[in-house]
Design an enzyme around this catalytic site. Structure first.
Site, PDB file in Angstrom:
ATOM      1  N   ALA A  85     -34.071   5.863  -4.440  1.00 42.73           N
ATOM      2  CA  ALA A  85     -34.461   6.504  -3.181  1.00 42.73           C
ATOM      3  C   ALA A  85     -35.966   6.465  -2.982  1.00 42.73           C
ATOM      4  O   ALA A  85     -36.506   7.147  -2.119  1.00 42.73           O
ATOM      5  CB  ALA A  85     -33.965   7.943  -3.176  1.00 42.73           C
ATOM      6  N   GLY A  86     -36.691   5.692  -3.803  1.00 45.85           N
ATOM      7  CA  GLY A  86     -38.142   5.586  -3.658  1.00 45.85           C
ATOM      8  C   GLY A  86     -38.893   6.730  -4.323  1.00 45.85           C
ATOM      9  O   GLY A  86     -40.079   6.913  -4.081  1.00 45.85           O
ATOM     10  N   LEU A  87     -38.209   7.502  -5.170  1.00 47.86           N
ATOM     11  CA  LEU A  87     -38.885   8.638  -5.824  1.00 47.86           C
ATOM     12  C   LEU A  87     -39.330   8.291  -7.253  1.00 47.86           C
ATOM     13  O   LEU A  87     -39.754   9.172  -8.006  1.00 47.86           O
ATOM     14  CB  LEU A  87     -37.973   9.876  -5.831  1.00 47.86           C
ATOM     15  N   GLY A  88     -39.230   7.043  -7.621  1.00 47.98           N
ATOM     16  CA  GLY A  88     -39.764   6.622  -8.917  1.00 47.98           C
ATOM     17  C   GLY A  88     -38.917   7.058 -10.102  1.00 47.98           C
ATOM     18  O   GLY A  88     -39.463   7.383 -11.158  1.00 47.98           O
ATOM     19  N   SER A  89     -37.595   7.050  -9.950  1.00 45.77           N
ATOM     20  CA  SER A  89     -36.774   7.546 -11.064  1.00 45.77           C
ATOM     21  C   SER A  89     -36.809   6.602 -12.266  1.00 45.77           C
ATOM     22  O   SER A  89     -36.798   7.059 -13.406  1.00 45.77           O
ATOM     23  CB  SER A  89     -35.341   7.836 -10.627  1.00 45.77           C
ATOM     24  N   SER A  90     -36.919   5.286 -12.040  1.00 44.47           N
ATOM     25  CA  SER A  90     -36.937   4.400 -13.217  1.00 44.47           C
ATOM     26  C   SER A  90     -38.276   4.518 -13.950  1.00 44.47           C
ATOM     27  O   SER A  90     -38.325   4.455 -15.178  1.00 44.47           O
ATOM     28  CB  SER A  90     -36.609   2.956 -12.836  1.00 44.47           C
ATOM     29  N   ALA A  92     -40.050   7.292 -14.100  1.00 43.28           N
ATOM     30  CA  ALA A  92     -39.974   8.577 -14.810  1.00 43.28           C
ATOM     31  C   ALA A  92     -39.130   8.418 -16.071  1.00 43.28           C
ATOM     32  O   ALA A  92     -39.469   8.966 -17.132  1.00 43.28           O
ATOM     33  CB  ALA A  92     -39.393   9.645 -13.890  1.00 43.28           C
ATOM     34  N   ASP A 136     -45.744   4.064  -9.348  1.00 42.03           N
ATOM     35  CA  ASP A 136     -44.774   5.045  -9.840  1.00 42.03           C
ATOM     36  C   ASP A 136     -45.086   5.472 -11.266  1.00 42.03           C
ATOM     37  O   ASP A 136     -45.073   6.663 -11.586  1.00 42.03           O
ATOM     38  CB  ASP A 136     -43.350   4.452  -9.797  1.00 42.03           C
TER      39      ASP A 136
HETATM   40  O1  PMV Z   1     -40.313   1.670  -3.852  1.00 39.02           O
HETATM   41  P1  PMV Z   1     -40.850   2.768  -2.990  1.00 39.02           P
HETATM   42  O2  PMV Z   1     -39.889   3.271  -1.995  1.00 39.02           O
HETATM   43  O3  PMV Z   1     -41.573   3.834  -3.729  1.00 39.02           O
HETATM   44  O4  PMV Z   1     -41.998   2.150  -2.038  1.00 39.02           O
HETATM   45  C1  PMV Z   1     -42.797   1.135  -2.408  1.00 39.02           C
HETATM   46  C2  PMV Z   1     -44.040   1.144  -1.581  1.00 39.02           C
HETATM   47  C3  PMV Z   1     -44.372  -0.197  -0.951  1.00 39.02           C
HETATM   48  O5  PMV Z   1     -45.713  -0.083  -0.515  1.00 39.02           O
HETATM   49  C4  PMV Z   1     -43.493  -0.434   0.252  1.00 39.02           C
HETATM   50  C5  PMV Z   1     -44.214  -1.351  -1.909  1.00 39.02           C
HETATM   51  C6  PMV Z   1     -45.206  -1.381  -3.072  1.00 39.02           C
HETATM   52  O6  PMV Z   1     -44.973  -2.193  -3.989  1.00 39.02           O
HETATM   53  O7  PMV Z   1     -46.204  -0.666  -3.060  1.00 39.02           O
END
Ligand code: PMV
Length: 325
Positions: A85-90, A92, A136
């Site tokens: 979901a874009g919250l960086g779970s992997s 973490a 992340d």
């Molecule tokens: O993977 P997410 O949802 O945390 O977003 C990545 C952020 C982008 O700028 C779209 C891609 C990147 O590699 O920085």
């Protein structure tokens, strides 16, 4: 038993523009991943036999980083993050795994967050065909507020540099920290998950082809970079209203880059009447939005009524740390 927790992250400003060398601002959030490990008579993960091919981050850390050849381990992983979901779970997971293993092998020795961030980044790169931004892993390791950019950014403290050989060539980033003022404790982040999964790689590729088709949209990237710098100044000064306005402005630019979605729009609209600002966060297309609010419960309720799953967090949670048994 060795136990460690590493937070997830959310991007406040600069997603997509960071791919083109501009800065991105991310904060660690209260949700995250907890890993506990102890010796056992067989290798297990969550009580099931551990199949290393199905867990590339964990196997990379065990085998290649620590070159672990000790007794079998019982590993438990608990996540309070929405996954993919874009919250960086992997990230973490990698950081918490690295911290727990470090503590298991070197009891009583402190953690080195920069070493963990580097290790997490290489684990991510390995699991993602050589393409991984350090955002992340650095945010999860250092905690607080982190700015990732091609170079040092004014108003920030440089912490370390990251580099990676990608299929597209050598890439380098500066990882900078921002000291957040105490009055930010008056406000909370409310993250809203749409329930839709949208791969980051596909969204980044979509923006690249849109820019090829309509080169005039490159101005949107410069606008996001300007908004990111203004948002950063507002964050450092503890000017909550201005942070919220910058979030709204960033969302508008991301809409023009066509990375929003009807579900994200519904959650952003539901949050705004009770929030200082709201925007999609991360790659977009699905995943999550984030709002800044003084009364987070009202925003969380509005998000839920609009069909999202809310998660309330401080603005900038602590980075990876060990937990008492
Ligand atoms: O993977 P997410 O949802 O945390 O977003 C990545 C952020 C982008 O700028 C779209 C891609 C990147 O590699 O920085």
């Amino acid at each position: 038993m060795a136990r460690a927790f590493a937070p997830g992250k959310c991007i406040l400003f600069g997603e997509h523009a960071v791919v083109y060398g501009h800065p991105a601002v991310a904060v660690a959030i209260d949700g995250g991943v907890e890993v506990s490990i102890e010796e056992s008579d067989r290798w297990t993960l969550e009580g099931l036999p551990f199949d290393s091919s199905r867990h590339p981050h964990i196997s990379y850390i065990l085998q290649e980083v620590f070159q672990y050849d000790g007794p079998s381990l019982r590993m438990q992983v608990k996540s309070s993050l929405f996954s993919s979901a874009g919250l960086g779970s992997s990230a973490a997971l990698s950081n918490a795994m690295g911290a727990a293993l470090h503590s298991h092998l070197n009891p009583g020795q402190p953690l080195d967050p920069v070493a963990l961030a580097r290790m997490g980044h290489s684990a991510e790169a390995r699991a993602q065909q050589g393409r991984a931004s350090p955002t992340d892993t650095a945010t999860s390791a250092l905690g607080g507020c982190v700015v990732v950019s091609g170079e040092w950014v004014e108003g920030t403290r440089h912490v370390f540099d990251a580099s990676l050989s990608t299929p597209e060539g050598e890439r380098e980033w500066a990882i900078n920290a921002v000291d957040l003022p105490d009055n930010l404790e008056e406000a909370w982040l409310v993250i809203g998950y749409t329930g839709d999964i949208s791969p980051t790689g596909r969204m980044v590729a979509g923006v690249a082809s849109l820019l090829e088709e309509k080169p005039e949209l490159e101005g949107e990237m410069d606008a996001i970079a300007r908004i990111t710098r203004a948002g950063l100044t507002a964050l450092s000064a503890g000017n909550l209203e201005a942070v919220g306005m910058a979030m709204d402005a960033c969302h508008e630019r991301l809409q023009r880059l066509q990375v929003s979605s009807p579900a994200l729009e519904a959650l952003v609209e539901a949050a705004r009447p009770h929030a200082l600002g709201a925007k999609l966060t991360g790659a977009g297309g699905g995943g999550c939005m984030v709002a800044l609010a003084r009364e987070p419960r009202r925003v969380a309720e509005s998000i839920e009524i609009a069909g999202g799953k809310p998660l309330i967090s401080r603005v900038g949670a602590p980075g990876v740390h060990l937990l008492e048994n």
